[in-house]
Design a protein around this motif. Structure first.
Motif, short mmCIF file in Angstrom:
data_model
loop_
_atom_site.label_atom_id
_atom_site.label_comp_id
_atom_site.label_asym_id
_atom_site.label_seq_id
_atom_site.Cartn_x
_atom_site.Cartn_y
_atom_site.Cartn_z
N SER A 236 0.85 -1.21 -0.06
CA SER A 236 0.08 0.06 -0.08
C SER A 236 0.78 1.27 -0.04
O SER A 236 0.56 2.46 -0.39
CB SER A 236 -0.87 0.05 1.07
OG SER A 236 -0.14 -0.01 2.50
N LYS A 237 2.23 1.20 0.30
CA LYS A 237 3.21 2.15 0.39
C LYS A 237 3.91 2.36 -0.80
O LYS A 237 4.79 3.21 -1.11
CB LYS A 237 3.83 2.17 1.73
CG LYS A 237 2.91 2.21 2.88
CD LYS A 237 2.60 3.66 2.91
CE LYS A 237 1.77 3.52 4.56
NZ LYS A 237 1.31 4.78 4.78
N ILE A 238 3.81 1.31 -1.67
CA ILE A 238 4.90 1.18 -2.79
C ILE A 238 4.84 2.41 -3.85
O ILE A 238 5.84 2.89 -4.28
CB ILE A 238 4.86 -0.04 -3.57
CG1 ILE A 238 6.00 -0.40 -4.17
CG2 ILE A 238 3.50 -0.14 -4.36
CD1 ILE A 238 7.27 -0.65 -3.31
N ALA A 239 3.58 3.20 -4.12
CA ALA A 239 3.77 4.03 -5.07
C ALA A 239 4.36 5.57 -4.68
O ALA A 239 5.41 5.84 -5.25
CB ALA A 239 2.23 4.43 -5.30
N ALA A 240 4.39 5.64 -3.12
CA ALA A 240 5.14 6.58 -2.66
C ALA A 240 6.59 6.38 -2.90
O ALA A 240 7.47 7.16 -3.23
CB ALA A 240 4.80 6.96 -1.11
N VAL A 241 7.04 5.26 -2.48
CA VAL A 241 8.41 4.87 -2.46
C VAL A 241 9.02 4.84 -4.05
O VAL A 241 10.01 5.55 -4.44
CB VAL A 241 8.58 3.32 -1.90
CG1 VAL A 241 10.18 2.83 -2.30
CG2 VAL A 241 8.55 3.28 -0.53
N LEU A 242 7.90 4.45 -5.03
CA LEU A 242 8.79 4.36 -6.51
C LEU A 242 8.71 5.80 -7.01
O LEU A 242 9.43 6.16 -7.62
CB LEU A 242 7.74 3.46 -7.31
CG LEU A 242 7.70 2.00 -6.90
CD1 LEU A 242 6.69 1.46 -7.86
CD2 LEU A 242 9.12 1.63 -7.16
N SER A 243 7.82 6.66 -6.55
CA SER A 243 7.88 8.22 -6.85
C SER A 243 8.78 8.95 -6.34
O SER A 243 9.15 10.02 -6.67
CB SER A 243 6.45 8.82 -6.72
OG SER A 243 6.07 8.96 -5.38
N GLY A 244 9.43 8.19 -5.08
CA GLY A 244 10.52 8.88 -4.21
C GLY A 244 9.96 10.00 -3.45
O GLY A 244 10.39 10.65 -2.75
N ALA A 245 8.58 9.91 -3.00
CA ALA A 245 7.74 10.74 -2.30
C ALA A 245 8.23 10.41 -0.84
O ALA A 245 8.09 9.39 -0.25
CB ALA A 245 6.31 10.81 -2.27
N GLY A 246 8.98 11.36 -0.08
CA GLY A 246 9.44 11.27 1.18
C GLY A 246 10.61 10.37 1.51
O GLY A 246 10.93 10.19 2.65
N THR A 247 11.20 9.82 0.62
CA THR A 247 12.36 9.06 0.72
C THR A 247 13.40 9.26 -0.26
O THR A 247 12.92 9.70 -1.40
CB THR A 247 12.20 7.53 0.68
OG1 THR A 247 11.33 7.23 -0.13
CG2 THR A 247 11.15 7.35 1.82
N SER A 248 14.65 9.02 -0.15
CA SER A 248 15.68 9.23 -1.18
C SER A 248 15.93 7.70 -2.18
O SER A 248 16.58 7.74 -2.91
CB SER A 248 16.99 9.80 -0.65
OG SER A 248 17.23 9.06 0.40
#
Length: 146
Positions: free
Chosen positions: A132-144
Motif C-alpha cells: 500500500s506504500k509502494i507508489a510513494a516509494v517508487l515516486s520518491g515521495a518522502g524518501t531518497s
C-alpha cells in the motif's frame, strides 16, 4: 500472502525465500525455541515495525543492527543463535537471516515488495515495503531510496 522481488526486472512473486534448501539446512542448526524466537523477532522488528511507521518500509540490516552492540558481530543481539550456530560466520548468519526474513514475509497476510538496498559493507541487504506504500516509494515521495 507474498513477497514481490523488486530487484528482478520481471517483479516475480516469491513463493519462498531465495535459497530454501540453505534455509532449511540452517534451520536444522537451531532448536525449535530458537527458530520460533527468530521468526517472532522478524515479525515484530521487520514487518510489524514497517506497518507501524509512516513509510511502510524496513531495511533488514538496519533492523538487526539496532540490536547489535558490536556490528558485525551478532553477540548480544536477539538473533545471536543464528550467528553462533553458523560458526560465528557473519556472512553465513546474514544469509540465513535474510532468507528467513523473506520466508516470514511470504507467510504474512500482506503483500510486500522487496528492494535491494545495501547498508555499509552489507551489499546484499534488502528493504521490505508494504504494498500500500509502494507508489510513494517508487515516486520518491518522502524518501531518497526504496
Amino acid at each position: 500472502m507474498t513477497v514481490i522481488d523488486a530487484g528482478n526486472i520481471n517483479f516475480p512473486r516469491l513463493r519462498d525465500c531465495w535459497f530454501p534448501v540453505e534455509l532449511n539446512n540452517g534451520f536444522l542448526l537451531l532448536n525449535a525455541q530458537e527458530r520460533q524466537a527468530a521468526i517472532d523477532w522478524i515479525d515484530a522488528n521487520i514487518f510489524d515495525a514497517a506497518k507501524s511507521n509512516q513509510t511502510g518500509r524496513m531495511n533488514v540490516t538496519t533492523a538487526i543492527r539496532a540490536f547489535m552492540p558490536r556490528p558485525p558481530e551478532w553477540t548480544g543481539s536477539p538473533l545471536q543463535p543464528l550467528y553462533d550456530r553458523t560458526g560465528q560466520d557473519d556472512e553465513r548468519a546474514a544469509k540465513l537471516y535474510g532468507n528467513l526474513v523473506c520466508r516470514v514475509g511470504v507467510g504474512r497476510p500482506e503483500i510486500w515488495w522487496c528492494f535491494p538496498e545495501p547498508v555499509a559493507e552489507d551489499r546484499f541487504s534488502r528493504t521490505y515495503v508494504l504494498s500500500s506504500k509502494i507508489a510513494a516509494v517508487l515516486s520518491g515521495a518522502g524518501t531518497s531510496h526504496p
